[in-house]
Design a protein around this motif. Structure first.
Motif, PDB file in Angstrom:
ATOM      1  N   VAL A 170       0.803  -1.398  -0.163  1.00 21.08           N
ATOM      2  CA  VAL A 170       0.181   0.056   0.355  1.00 21.08           C
ATOM      3  C   VAL A 170       0.705   1.452   0.055  1.00 21.08           C
ATOM      4  O   VAL A 170       1.911   1.757   1.069  1.00 21.08           O
ATOM      5  N   VAL A 171       1.031   2.414  -0.918  1.00 20.13           N
ATOM      6  CA  VAL A 171       1.252   3.171  -0.729  1.00 20.13           C
ATOM      7  C   VAL A 171       0.585   4.099  -0.100  1.00 20.13           C
ATOM      8  O   VAL A 171      -0.631   4.786  -0.922  1.00 20.13           O
ATOM      9  N   HIS A 172       1.096   4.538   0.522  1.00 21.17           N
ATOM     10  CA  HIS A 172       0.582   6.063   1.588  1.00 21.17           C
ATOM     11  C   HIS A 172       0.833   7.962   1.418  1.00 21.17           C
ATOM     12  O   HIS A 172       1.922   7.560   1.796  1.00 21.17           O
ATOM     13  N   ALA A 173      -0.409   8.205   0.901  1.00 21.62           N
ATOM     14  CA  ALA A 173      -0.345   9.427   2.033  1.00 21.62           C
ATOM     15  C   ALA A 173      -1.646   9.520   2.063  1.00 21.62           C
ATOM     16  O   ALA A 173      -2.022   9.970   1.447  1.00 21.62           O
ATOM     17  N   ASP A 174      -1.496  11.402   2.834  1.00 19.31           N
ATOM     18  CA  ASP A 174      -2.699  11.556   3.259  1.00 19.31           C
ATOM     19  C   ASP A 174      -3.398  12.141   2.265  1.00 19.31           C
ATOM     20  O   ASP A 174      -2.913  13.006   1.225  1.00 19.31           O
ATOM     21  N   ALA A 175      -4.767  12.303   2.766  1.00 19.30           N
ATOM     22  CA  ALA A 175      -5.838  12.892   1.490  1.00 19.30           C
ATOM     23  C   ALA A 175      -5.406  14.065   1.167  1.00 19.30           C
ATOM     24  O   ALA A 175      -6.125  14.596  -0.151  1.00 19.30           O
ATOM     25  N   GLU A 176      -4.316  15.437   1.894  1.00 19.16           N
ATOM     26  CA  GLU A 176      -4.524  17.025   1.850  1.00 19.16           C
ATOM     27  C   GLU A 176      -3.631  16.397   1.003  1.00 19.16           C
ATOM     28  O   GLU A 176      -3.193  17.514  -0.444  1.00 19.16           O
TER      29      GLU A 176
ATOM     30  N   ARG B   3     -13.365  11.765  -5.660  1.00 21.27           N
ATOM     31  CA  ARG B   3     -13.302  10.739  -6.368  1.00 21.27           C
ATOM     32  C   ARG B   3     -12.310   9.868  -4.163  1.00 21.27           C
ATOM     33  O   ARG B   3     -12.407   9.197  -4.220  1.00 21.27           O
ATOM     34  N   ILE B   4     -12.052  10.800  -4.390  1.00 21.24           N
ATOM     35  CA  ILE B   4     -10.945  10.712  -2.699  1.00 21.24           C
ATOM     36  C   ILE B   4     -11.795  10.024  -1.233  1.00 21.24           C
ATOM     37  O   ILE B   4     -11.862   8.810  -1.151  1.00 21.24           O
ATOM     38  N   GLU B   5     -12.489  10.493  -1.576  1.00 22.99           N
ATOM     39  CA  GLU B   5     -13.591  10.496  -0.013  1.00 22.99           C
ATOM     40  C   GLU B   5     -14.519   9.237  -0.414  1.00 22.99           C
ATOM     41  O   GLU B   5     -15.002   8.530   0.266  1.00 22.99           O
ATOM     42  N   ALA B   6     -14.905   8.390  -2.134  1.00 24.21           N
ATOM     43  CA  ALA B   6     -15.447   7.576  -2.261  1.00 24.21           C
ATOM     44  C   ALA B   6     -14.431   6.467  -2.271  1.00 24.21           C
ATOM     45  O   ALA B   6     -15.091   5.997  -2.224  1.00 24.21           O
ATOM     46  N   GLN B   7     -13.549   6.787  -2.242  1.00 23.70           N
ATOM     47  CA  GLN B   7     -12.351   5.362  -1.754  1.00 23.70           C
ATOM     48  C   GLN B   7     -11.978   5.056  -0.282  1.00 23.70           C
ATOM     49  O   GLN B   7     -12.129   5.845   0.727  1.00 23.70           O
ATOM     50  N   ALA B   8     -11.738   3.728  -0.473  1.00 22.22           N
ATOM     51  CA  ALA B   8     -11.392   3.023   0.512  1.00 22.22           C
ATOM     52  C   ALA B   8     -10.975   4.149   2.239  1.00 22.22           C
ATOM     53  O   ALA B   8     -10.344   5.082   1.387  1.00 22.22           O
ATOM     54  N   SER B   9     -10.957   4.463   2.896  1.00 15.94           N
ATOM     55  CA  SER B   9      -9.764   4.937   4.080  1.00 15.94           C
ATOM     56  C   SER B   9      -8.555   4.485   4.562  1.00 15.94           C
ATOM     57  O   SER B   9      -8.943   3.175   3.909  1.00 15.94           O
ATOM     58  N   ASP B  10      -8.054   5.343   5.204  1.00 16.60           N
ATOM     59  CA  ASP B  10      -6.608   4.469   5.620  1.00 16.60           C
ATOM     60  C   ASP B  10      -6.406   3.650   5.765  1.00 16.60           C
ATOM     61  O   ASP B  10      -6.084   2.360   6.170  1.00 16.60           O
ATOM     62  N   ALA B  11      -7.501   3.277   7.480  1.00 13.91           N
ATOM     63  CA  ALA B  11      -7.268   2.323   8.635  1.00 13.91           C
ATOM     64  C   ALA B  11      -7.960   1.472   7.943  1.00 13.91           C
ATOM     65  O   ALA B  11      -7.310  -0.047   7.869  1.00 13.91           O
ATOM     66  N   GLN B  12      -8.723   1.010   6.575  1.00 14.77           N
ATOM     67  CA  GLN B  12      -9.373  -0.087   5.704  1.00 14.77           C
ATOM     68  C   GLN B  12      -7.638  -0.853   5.007  1.00 14.77           C
ATOM     69  O   GLN B  12      -7.497  -1.677   5.147  1.00 14.77           O
TER      70      GLN B  12
END
Ligand code: ADP
Length: 315
Positions: A129-135, A155-164
């Motif tokens: 998983v590649v992670h960058a915060d939503a901002e 599009r960001i809101e419709a996707q899975a959360s960071d926790a998932q």
């Protein structure tokens, strides 16, 4: 062959990771590209969509007009079901075809933006998983990729959360620094994790397990669930129960960080079949050390996944 899933939120930096791993020899299978290919003009996929949603979903050149399709397909649940029933099997078949065509010793890098949303994590040898915060993602999408701000947010809101995403990540790459730093991390994953995994897998040996006792870690429960899900995906109906057991399953107990999992099957024949599937799926038998390792104990080819699987026939 080993299969690595690559995912992350839109704009997280998957492309940088994919580019780095492909340069090392990974065999790239791009889910977005396949999704576009199966509905190109002249394909049975596009014809099926027109049958289902009408010729209004085509543009003046006879190609798919995505906003027009979205307006119809996403109008209600029935539409989404119809769309998925047409596209998912085609995407699945094409993915299978490309996977089967890869060399036997390939590392398949399956780039799947919606891997978490599609509950696909258990079907890979490892998930990155590649992670960058939503901002940061929003900023990059708008300023670098020229996306509309409201559209990017949606599009960001419709996707899975960071926790998932964190819950399914065997490997978590933090892209809060520079692209070069991300590429460096990806290279390290390739050398320290992917290559040893492939080597152990092809030789049919389990990576050594840590023996030093450490303080209990809340992540053990999360890893336990991940391993149990992976084993269900491998063994399916061949197993009666699959459970995280042992010291790492008991909250608060210091232990070596090894996830013990009990796999309970119906009889000896089912145990033999499960052992075969475990071996083929990257969980070879742990070699007896001086005869002390009980029979039917499996480990993991992945050096980053310390598990001990106890395969047992139900009493
Ligand atoms: P994804 O493939 O996950 O959707 P990309 O890899 O295309 O995301 O990255 C989104 C955008 O952000 C691209 O324009 C990319 O060049 C840029 N980008 C990626 N990582 C960084 C970073 N660490 N710093 C600045 N820009 C970045």
């Amino acid at each position: 062959m080993i299969r690595v899933g690559l995912t992350g939120g839109i704009g997280a930096g998957k492309s940088t990771v994919a580019k780095t791993l492909v340069a090392q020899g990974a065999h790239h299978i791009d889910a977005d590209r396949i999704a576009r290919e199966v509905v190109e003009p002249g394909t049975p996929g596009l014809a099926a969509l027109v049958d289902a949603f009408g010729p209004e979903i085509l543009d003046s050149h006879g190609a798919l007009n995505r906003p027009a399709l979205a307006a119809r397909a996403f109008a209600d649940e029935e539409g989404v079901k119809k769309l998925n029933a047409i596209t998912h099997p085609l995407i699945g078949a094409r993915t299978q075809e490309l996977t089967a065509a890869a060399p036997a010793d390939a590392v398949i890098l399956h780039d799947v933006p919606l891997l978490v949303e599609g509950n696909m994590a258990p079907f890979y040898d490892a998930v990155i998983v590649v992670h960058a915060d939503a901002e940061s993602r929003l900023h990059r999408l708008v300023s670098l990729r020229g996306m509309d701000d409201a559209d990017a947010r949606k599009r960001i809101e419709a996707q899975a959360s960071d926790a998932q995403r964190r819950a399914v990540a065997d490997i978590w790459l933090d892209n809060s620094g520079t692209p070069e730093e991300l590429a460096e991390q990806a290279l390290q994953v390739w050398n320290d994790r992917v290559l040893p995994l492939r080597e152990n897998h092809s030789r049919g040996v389990a990576a050594p397990l840590p023996t030093a006792v450490v303080d209990a870690d809340p992540a053990w429960a999360v890893i336990g669930t991940r391993v149990v899900n992976r084993l269900w995906a491998l063994l399916g109906a061949g197993a009666k129960r699959i459970e995280h057991v042992g010291p790492t399953a008991e909250p608060g107990t210091p232990a070596p960080p090894v996830i013990d999992v009990a796999v309970i099957v119906a009889d000896d024949a089912a145990a033999d079949e499960a052992a075969r599937l475990l071996y083929a799926g990257g969980f070879p038998v742990i070699d007896a050390e001086g005869g002390v390792t009980p029979a039917r104990t499996h480990g993991a080819a992945d050096p980053g996944r310390p598990v001990r699987i106890h395969l047992r026939v139900e009493d």
